[in-house]
Design an enzyme around this catalytic site. Sequence first.
Site, short mmCIF file in Angstrom:
data_model
loop_
_atom_site.label_atom_id
_atom_site.label_comp_id
_atom_site.label_asym_id
_atom_site.label_seq_id
_atom_site.Cartn_x
_atom_site.Cartn_y
_atom_site.Cartn_z
N CYS A 166 0.87 -1.26 -0.04
CA CYS A 166 -0.07 -0.04 0.03
C CYS A 166 0.82 1.20 0.19
CB CYS A 166 -1.02 -0.03 1.26
SG CYS A 166 -0.82 -1.26 2.30
N ARG A 175 7.40 -11.11 5.22
CA ARG A 175 6.97 -10.84 6.48
C ARG A 175 7.69 -11.80 7.35
NH1 ARG A 175 0.34 -10.31 5.32
NH2 ARG A 175 0.65 -8.60 3.80
N GLN A 202 1.38 -10.92 -3.69
CA GLN A 202 -0.02 -11.01 -3.56
C GLN A 202 -0.38 -10.26 -4.74
OE1 GLN A 202 0.19 -8.05 -0.12
NE2 GLN A 202 -1.07 -9.75 0.72
N ASP A 245 -2.19 -7.87 -5.48
CA ASP A 245 -2.82 -6.77 -4.87
C ASP A 245 -3.45 -5.71 -5.72
OD1 ASP A 245 -3.29 -5.43 -2.34
OD2 ASP A 245 -1.02 -5.20 -1.94
N HIS A 302 -5.07 -1.36 -5.00
CA HIS A 302 -5.56 -0.38 -4.14
C HIS A 302 -6.51 0.63 -5.15
CE1 HIS A 302 -2.22 -1.85 -1.83
NE2 HIS A 302 -2.81 -1.49 -1.02
N LYS A 308 -13.13 -5.23 6.90
CA LYS A 308 -13.00 -5.93 5.79
C LYS A 308 -13.98 -7.07 5.48
CE LYS A 308 -9.47 -9.06 7.64
NZ LYS A 308 -8.27 -9.63 7.44
N HIS A 354 -8.36 -1.79 -0.29
CA HIS A 354 -7.37 -2.50 -0.57
C HIS A 354 -8.13 -3.95 -1.14
CE1 HIS A 354 -4.24 -0.89 2.39
NE2 HIS A 354 -5.55 -0.20 2.37
#
Length: 587
Positions: free
Chosen positions: A282, A311, A329, A331, A333, A412, A458
């Site tokens: 992000c 991570r 990911q 991902d 946004h 979420k 997200h």
Amino acid sequence: MCSEHDPRDNGPFPLSTLRHSVSHLMASAVQKLYPGAKFGFGPAIEHGFYYDIELPEPVEDKDLRKIEKEMERIAKRTPELVREEVSRADAKTRLGAKEQTYKVEAVDLIPEGETITFYRHGDFEDLCEGPHLDRLDRGFHFKLLNIAGAYWRGDENRPMLRRIYGTAFWKKEELDAHLAWLEEVKLRDHRKLGTELDLFSTHAEAGSGFVFWHPHLGAVRRAIEEFMFQEQARRGYDFVYTPHVMREDLFKTSGHLENYGDMMYEGFGIENARYRVKPMNCPGHVMIYATRSHSYRDLPLRMAELGTVYRFERSGVLHGMMRVRGFTQDDSHIFCTPDQLEEEIAGVVELIDMVLRTFGYTYKAYLATRPEKAIGEPAIWERATKALQGAADRVKLPLELDEGGGAFYGPKIDFKVKDSLGREWQMSTVQCDFNLPERFKIHFTDSDGQQKRPIMVHRAILGSLERFIGGLIEHFAGKFPVWCAPTQVAVIPIREEHAAYCKQLEKQLRGELYRVDCMDAPGHMNNKIKDAQQQQIPFMLIAGDREAAEGTVAVRRRGTREQQVMPFAEFKVLLDRLRSTRSLGLE
RNA sequence: GCUGCUGUAGCUCAGUGGUAGAGCACUUCCUUGGUAAGGAAGAGGUCGUGGGUUCAAUCCCCACCAGCAGCUCCA
């Protein structure tokens, strides 16, 4: 779940009651075989039961048979299971006398005013609220499965007890079927198939938790990435690339350091500044958004990236491709106005539905609300939660509640899929975020000329490619559908002299970007058929004199022994259709 | 990270206080075979890594690394 509509819940008592009682039976056998054992909790669970026990000596898997034998003896000798109400003081005295320290503690966990009960069979008595079977000789079938450690009351600061797992059913066939299912789960394990089908590896030399994708799985991933690219491009997403390493200050601004720091790796210096490896994508996307001013007319801006993040995961939780320290990911946004929020979320939900169906998954959606560790005002959280609920209502998506399960920056909707073995996996997620825009002070110019904050949505559809594809391996048991199979077609010459014809077929298919393996090395046809079948290749094309002369192929489908001779052109039509429709079958 | 278990050939696994074996895979030769394993020969291992005990360690002990079953935590 054995609780909802399980046809195996067919005995004189519910399956969960049976299992709870068998758990007690096991405890009594353990007490007999291991005097001095101290008991924790022993509930029924989804597929069976367990009991947490502190044992005076180590127990191994091979001791389970011994415990089972003792259980059978006890069930025969002292079948009556007697319920007794006791006072709180009495309960503590009796348990204390037997040095059942965990049970004494358990008494204190029972709310004031609730009835305290003991259950007893033979010389074994246990604090338990029940309910239980009335007798232990009611003709059920059980098996003890495995032993592991488990913290007392799930707290890693408390002692670790031994947990013995087992299961029980009313009918022998049901127990056998369950054990067969466990075997099937083992056979489909993505780590096992990963080796057998040459899909991926991990290496002690490279550090644990990092996945190496071999060519076969690389092909699967590429096919899936292409699919995802097309579907997102069609829905107005823009694709970006952002750095893996960024200045630490950026993660201070985003709040990650403060709220997610435990999951991030140590920083390192480059010249005079501290840097970090990103745990999420992000902040990078916000950087791009903030490079220029935006009109309300630009929004929604849907920024997508296959972003690789790192991570920290504790060593004990690592698991094949499912739980790793570096993963990618899918991902995105979405920067949008408050007015657009609901519609954008609805669009994401539609995309998720489409994608999950393509893989043959069914799913459930959960609304996850504010966790304890969170940033932002409660009012903002409420607004975001309402938007999620509103979008779900709009597309008629039923939501279950996951209280306190939200991300630190916003609520979420999580999607849990059910795979072909009936297991649930957390996969897609859509998250509302009013906080990052605030922290980075990004804005857009609204139609009234005012500077306003955009909202960030997200979302990840597959989640992590590692986890998703690891799950897919198990879901399909290595039998990938044509469109994403590592090798789609094996071409097998009957004799060496047919290799030229087979090579020609291979070339034609490869020209259309099919993944083809012409098995023209010396060796017997039968052996090649075996190999292709074991490699789970969807189609075998076998060609000899007749086929070469007529321009046909003998088509053999994965998992069958039948062959179907058809013109090569006809096979191509079939293959094209299966690929372009991303069909799950081979017909 | 914690508890327990495990680490021997590319894979699956035997085995022993006196430096190792099988099947499959691999290489070569033979085999020309119509739908799941043709035959023979060969090559391949510092027995996870580092210490210790011992005349001698792959085997016993310790530490570390990695994996497995879970717990806790998560995409």
